[in-house]
Write an enzyme that holds these catalytic residues in place. Sequence first.
Site, PDB file in Angstrom:
ATOM      1  N   GLY A   1      -2.021 -11.351  -5.791  1.00  0.00           N
ATOM      2  CA  GLY A   1      -2.668 -12.187  -4.795  1.00  0.00           C
ATOM      3  C   GLY A   1      -1.902 -12.177  -3.492  1.00  0.00           C
ATOM      4  O   GLY A   1      -0.823 -11.587  -3.382  1.00  0.00           O
TER       5      GLY A   1
ATOM      6  N   LYS B   1      -5.214  -2.149  -2.202  1.00  0.00           N
ATOM      7  CA  LYS B   1      -5.023  -2.786  -0.894  1.00  0.00           C
ATOM      8  C   LYS B   1      -3.798  -2.229  -0.179  1.00  0.00           C
ATOM      9  O   LYS B   1      -3.739  -2.210   1.065  1.00  0.00           O
ATOM     10  CB  LYS B   1      -4.966  -4.305  -1.043  1.00  0.00           C
TER      11      LYS B   1
END
Length: 325
Positions: free
Chosen positions: A134, A189
């Site tokens: 996260g 990412k």
Amino acid sequence: MSTIAVLGGGAWGTALGSMAARHGNEVKLYARDVSVVESINSVHRNERYLPGIDLYPKLAASTDAAEVLRGCDLILCVIPAQALTHAIEGLKALIPVDTPLVICAKGIERASGSLPSGIVARILPNQKLGALSGPSFATDVANGLPTAVTVAARDQLLADTIAAALSGRTFRCYSTDDLIGVEIGGALKNVLAIAAGAAIGRGYGASAQAALVTRGFVELRRIAQSMGARPETIMGLSGLGDLMLTCATPQSRNYSYGLAIGRGEDLSDRPLAEGVATAAIAAELAAGKDIEAPIIAAVAQILNRQITIDEAMEALLARPLKTEN
């Protein structure tokens, strides 16, 4: 209170260890670097990886993995993806088989194409596995700043239990049973952050950066869903949230690496960002599944010095027009 073992004395491992100790857990951290261990134990700092940050005083460190793992209720594995196979092979005889192991590093192993959970499952087939991912910088977590992440395990009850053990006043864990979704979001990412940094470093401007991040997220979503990830996971903290953070600031190692590429800086002395190792295997994964992922492919080619940033951007802008999906 839980007894937590942290494997890895880098910035993220130290930050997680300090955070967990601050929440009232007994935390022992394993690191190979004697100077890191001595610094944590004597002055409550890790000057090599988290300079200038005071750690929670009750965080203990050791170079003895057996001592750290003995009697623990939870293991946080904070070892980089490319080093994970070697590390777990060396530690497997010491890891208690009934103790949940939470993978806290992001990436795809270049040699095998495996996500971290696959690497560990191959070596420790009976281990209860989870993953934590996260939008979170080690410095923020170490300083006790508000942070929210996702904890995943294939068993929802296990994910809930891990999330409860790690959550505290400034660190909140959401839980899910979509382990693949959480891991693939965290891996891809990093590649897109290199693209975002390169665009700014080359002087293309914020509009180009926003376009690359948005269209890159489409590629991330396509690949993740092809691997069985759920859309809501990709839209959550471990997907979109992490992408937003890591593509926006030089505090991100991957963004910073891309920035240096865009500026034409010497990369020889710069620590290798995880996205560099992940880019090629991510591009191969997309191609093997016949998934359109031109931004990820372009990052891999730029890192391989097959094309320049200008050539990559020209090719992306010249792609056939289509609807946005």
